[in-house]
Design an enzyme around this catalytic site. Structure first.
Site, PDB file in Angstrom:
ATOM      1  N   GLY A  96       0.871  -1.172   0.000  1.00 26.91           N
ATOM      2  CA  GLY A  96       0.000   0.000   0.000  1.00 26.91           C
ATOM      3  C   GLY A  96       0.905   1.218   0.000  1.00 26.91           C
ATOM      4  NE  ARG A  99       8.967   5.383  -0.614  1.00 24.44           N
ATOM      5  CZ  ARG A  99      10.167   5.478  -1.121  1.00 24.44           C
ATOM      6  NH1 ARG A  99      11.014   6.331  -0.615  1.00 24.44           N
ATOM      7  NH2 ARG A  99      10.520   4.712  -2.123  1.00 24.44           N
ATOM      8  CE  LYS A 119       8.248   7.112  -4.394  1.00 20.57           C
ATOM      9  NZ  LYS A 119       8.516   6.453  -5.658  1.00 20.57           N
ATOM     10  N   GLY A 132       8.382   6.137   6.119  1.00 20.56           N
ATOM     11  CA  GLY A 132       7.453   7.010   5.389  1.00 20.56           C
ATOM     12  C   GLY A 132       8.144   8.104   4.585  1.00 20.56           C
ATOM     13  NE  ARG A 183       3.833   8.917  -8.234  1.00 21.49           N
ATOM     14  CZ  ARG A 183       4.232   7.734  -7.767  1.00 21.49           C
ATOM     15  NH1 ARG A 183       5.429   7.253  -8.065  1.00 21.49           N
ATOM     16  NH2 ARG A 183       3.457   7.022  -6.998  1.00 21.49           N
ATOM     17  NE  ARG A 190       0.680   2.200  -6.502  1.00 23.20           N
ATOM     18  CZ  ARG A 190       1.910   2.606  -6.281  1.00 23.20           C
ATOM     19  NH1 ARG A 190       2.924   1.793  -6.486  1.00 23.20           N
ATOM     20  NH2 ARG A 190       2.151   3.813  -5.814  1.00 23.20           N
ATOM     21  CG  ASP A 259       4.466  -3.285  -5.773  1.00 20.25           C
ATOM     22  OD1 ASP A 259       4.978  -4.307  -6.256  1.00 20.25           O
ATOM     23  OD2 ASP A 259       5.095  -2.484  -5.068  1.00 20.25           O
ATOM     24  CG  ASN A 260       7.015  -0.701  -8.334  1.00 20.46           C
ATOM     25  OD1 ASN A 260       6.401  -0.057  -7.483  1.00 20.46           O
ATOM     26  ND2 ASN A 260       8.175  -1.282  -8.089  1.00 20.46           N
ATOM     27  CG  ASP A 269       6.176   3.419  -7.603  1.00 22.64           C
ATOM     28  OD1 ASP A 269       5.846   4.609  -7.477  1.00 22.64           O
ATOM     29  OD2 ASP A 269       5.877   2.557  -6.767  1.00 22.64           O
TER      30      ASP A 269
HETATM   31  P1  AMP Z   1       8.903   0.555  -3.663  1.00 20.49           P
HETATM   32  O1  AMP Z   1      10.039  -0.391  -3.547  1.00 20.49           O
HETATM   33  O2  AMP Z   1       9.276   2.005  -3.499  1.00 20.49           O
HETATM   34  O3  AMP Z   1       8.072   0.321  -4.896  1.00 20.49           O
HETATM   35  O4  AMP Z   1       7.960   0.251  -2.412  1.00 20.49           O
HETATM   36  C1  AMP Z   1       7.410  -1.010  -2.094  1.00 20.49           C
HETATM   37  C2  AMP Z   1       6.512  -0.861  -0.897  1.00 20.49           C
HETATM   38  O5  AMP Z   1       7.241  -0.394   0.223  1.00 20.49           O
HETATM   39  C3  AMP Z   1       5.362   0.134  -1.093  1.00 20.49           C
HETATM   40  O6  AMP Z   1       4.261  -0.339  -0.366  1.00 20.49           O
HETATM   41  C4  AMP Z   1       5.935   1.397  -0.490  1.00 20.49           C
HETATM   42  O7  AMP Z   1       4.952   2.303  -0.081  1.00 20.49           O
HETATM   43  C5  AMP Z   1       6.719   0.851   0.682  1.00 20.49           C
HETATM   44  N1  AMP Z   1       7.861   1.719   1.056  1.00 20.49           N
HETATM   45  C6  AMP Z   1       8.997   1.944   0.366  1.00 20.49           C
HETATM   46  N2  AMP Z   1       9.814   2.775   1.033  1.00 20.49           N
HETATM   47  C7  AMP Z   1       9.173   3.089   2.183  1.00 20.49           C
HETATM   48  C8  AMP Z   1       9.492   3.899   3.307  1.00 20.49           C
HETATM   49  N3  AMP Z   1      10.642   4.563   3.393  1.00 20.49           N
HETATM   50  N4  AMP Z   1       8.574   3.985   4.302  1.00 20.49           N
HETATM   51  C9  AMP Z   1       7.421   3.327   4.248  1.00 20.49           C
HETATM   52  N5  AMP Z   1       7.061   2.527   3.238  1.00 20.49           N
HETATM   53  C10 AMP Z   1       7.922   2.411   2.212  1.00 20.49           C
HETATM   54 MG    MG Z   2       6.591   1.111  -5.664  1.00 17.74          MG
END
Ligand code: AMP
Ligand code: MG
Length: 506
Positions: A96, A99, A119, A132, A183, A190, A259-260, A269
């Site tokens: 979900g 952040r 973001k 976050g 963004r 997604r 999810d991306n 993403d």
């Molecule tokens: P990502 O690798 O950026 O596509 O993120 C994969 C998942 O991890 C998604 O649910 C993001 O919202 C969550 N996520 C990534 N970085 C953070 C962060 N620093 N704090 C909280 N959630 C994160």
């Molecule tokens: Mg992502």
């Protein structure tokens, strides 16, 4: 000026909230946790223009407040969206917006609704172990990548602005400055949104989501006898077209988890992505991708795999429930998925022909695919810079190409046989050289967001100099024309660039 409407000052801008009309297990309402001492790093005037915003009245401090979450746009009801997804092949139900927050939707002067998504806005119910936050390093890369993709004409999310802060978070054991990216894109839905509902057996909600997506993004599907079937067909087409564009420009996404993946077929993403300098079919961009799952050459297959995950969620949508219907649904969806390869190949061939200045009439074969495959093999074997090579072909009449190649490769001779075949092919074409070269210059960029360019901008930003981000933005938004600034970026990447390593830690 848009010519359609007087530009709106930022403080008067009002956001809408259509997504919130869906049931609330699609999201959680969350207020942003503002960053301390926000300052504007950069604003993308192309995006501001599209949104009908008046840049003259955009005070940098005001933009920094809106762009860091310390001030909210009128009527904004921020939410964190719930989705799940397949990460590196395994289903993860815990995902979900961890952040990022959807602040609301803006109606542009062109009549298009675009999401504003912040973001790096702080923790949500989906943050799991994360803080976050997003760091300045990855935010600069995401901000520039959106502009670079848009400059090339490849569907992408973009960002209105990039905001820095005095707050820090720990990454890889070291404190790093936090940042936010505002963004902007019509769609934040997604593949993983559909997966969340399907795998939790919420079939009514799945139906609602599908209807929402049709109403907002694929309205012509509503007229079909089977709207969800036409919807998946069009998502498959857009996704095939997107990945074909990545392959034609040497873009490695890096983390093609479901999810991306955007359901409107935009590049979405940005993580450890890269545009390759020289061609390497096996290129892996993310250093933690130990199995090379997301290697450059695998991207079309992975896109199909991701679409398979999405299509599975369409099973209850395309027919009623029951064993017989399920069989029918499976047959229908398998048929749609089998079309992916044809769409992909047609888009890819079309793009590569354009890059080579060849006729794009799909009926003419002329062995072009073979010519293109052979070229990539050669470029890989000679480690010749992709961007320089195509630009050279676009600026040089045939007679001089052999000689000019010596300037960008150590073994120009290796290209002789290929060049002969290419020139033979051009004879069949019988096109006007000047016209052909002009057309090629519109698809073969002078500038690309090379890894080292982003790296230099990041290093300067970490020393407090944000100027390079803004200079790069100018080149990348308009990569087909020569700019007076940053002459060095017309040339190849320096030797040290090959050592740059990218991770998911952002
Ligand atoms: P990502 O690798 O950026 O596509 O993120 C994969 C998942 O991890 C998604 O649910 C993001 O919202 C969550 N996520 C990534 N970085 C953070 C962060 N620093 N704090 C909280 N959630 C994160
Ligand atoms: Mg992502």
């Amino acid at each position: 000026m848009t010519g359609q409407r007087t530009p709106t000052p930022l403080s008067d801008l009002s956001l809408q909230s259509h997504f919130q009309q869906l049931p609330d297990h699609h999201y959680q309402q969350v207020q942003p946790s503002p960053l301390r001492n926000p300052y504007l790093v950069s604003v993308n005037s192309d995006v501001a223009h599209k949104l009908g915003l008046d840049l003259c009245t955009l005070h940098p401090d005001e933009l920094a407040e809106f762009g860091s979450g310390s001030r909210l746009f009128n009527s904004s009801q921020p939410i964190a969206m719930k989705y799940t997804g397949h990460q590196f092949g395994a289903y993860n139900p815990q995902l979900g917006d961890g952040r990022g927050l959807l602040l609301g939707e803006h109606l542009g002067p062109d009549g298009l609704l675009r999401d504003f998504h912040l973001k790096g806005a702080g923790k949500t119910a989906y943050s799991r172990f994360g803080d976050g936050r997003a760091v300045l390093r990855s935010s600069i890369r995401e901000y520039l990548a959106g502009a670079a993709m848009a400059g090339l004409g490849i569907p992408t999310t973009e960002a209105l602005c990039l905001v820095g802060s005095s707050d820090t978070v720990i990454r890889d054991g070291f404190p790093e400055p936090c940042a936010t990216v505002l963004r902007v894109t019509p769609c934040h839905i997604r593949f993983g949104h559909f997966e969340h509902l399907y795998h939790s057996h919420r079939f009514n909600e799945l139906q609602q989501l599908s209807q929402y997506v049709i109403d907002r993004y694929y309205p012509d599907c509503a007229k079909s006898d089977n709207p969800p079937l036409l919807l998946i067909r069009q998502i498959i087409q857009r996704s095939a077209s997107l990945v074909a564009q990545w392959q034609a420009y040497g873009f490695v996404h890096g983390v093609m988890n479901t999810d991306n993946m955007s359901i409107i077929g935009e590049t979405f993403d940005f993580g450890p992505f890269q545009f390759m300098d020289s061609y390497k079919a096996d290129q892996v961009s993310n250093h933690s991708d130990h199995q090379s799952r997301y290697a450059f050459k695998r991207q079309p297959d992975i896109m199909l795999w991701n679409l398979f995950c999405l299509a599975q969620c369409f099973m209850p949508l395309v027919t009623g429930d029951g064993a017989e219907e399920a069989k029918t649904a499976q047959g229908l969806l398998e048929y749609e998925l089998a079309e992916f390869s044809g769409y992909y190949k047609a888009c890819y061939l079309n793009l590569m022909r354009q890059r080579l200045g060849l006729s794009v009439d799909p009926k003419q074969d002329q062995g072009d695919q073979q010519l293109i495959d052979e070229l990539w093999r050669l470029l890989e074997a000679q480690q010749t810079d992709i961007t320089l090579f195509f630009r050279l072909l676009s600026e040089t009449p045939e007679k001089e190409q052999r000689h000019k190649l010596a300037g960008i490769t150590t073994q120009a001779k290796a290209f002789e046989i290929w060049l002969d075949r290419y020139h033979q092919r051009l004879l069949v074409e019988n096109s006007d050289t000047a016209l052909r070269l002009t057309a090629m210059q519109k698809v073969n960029p002078i500038y690309l967001l090379r890894n080292y360019m982003a790296q230099e901008a990041i290093e300067r930003a970490y020393q407090g100099d944000m100027g390079r981000v803004n200079e790069l933005l100018i080149l990348l938004r308009d990569p087909f024309n020569k700019h007076k600034v940053l002459e060095q970026y017309v040339g190849p990447a320096p030797q040290w660039a090959s050592g740059i390593s990218l991770s998911c830690s952002s």
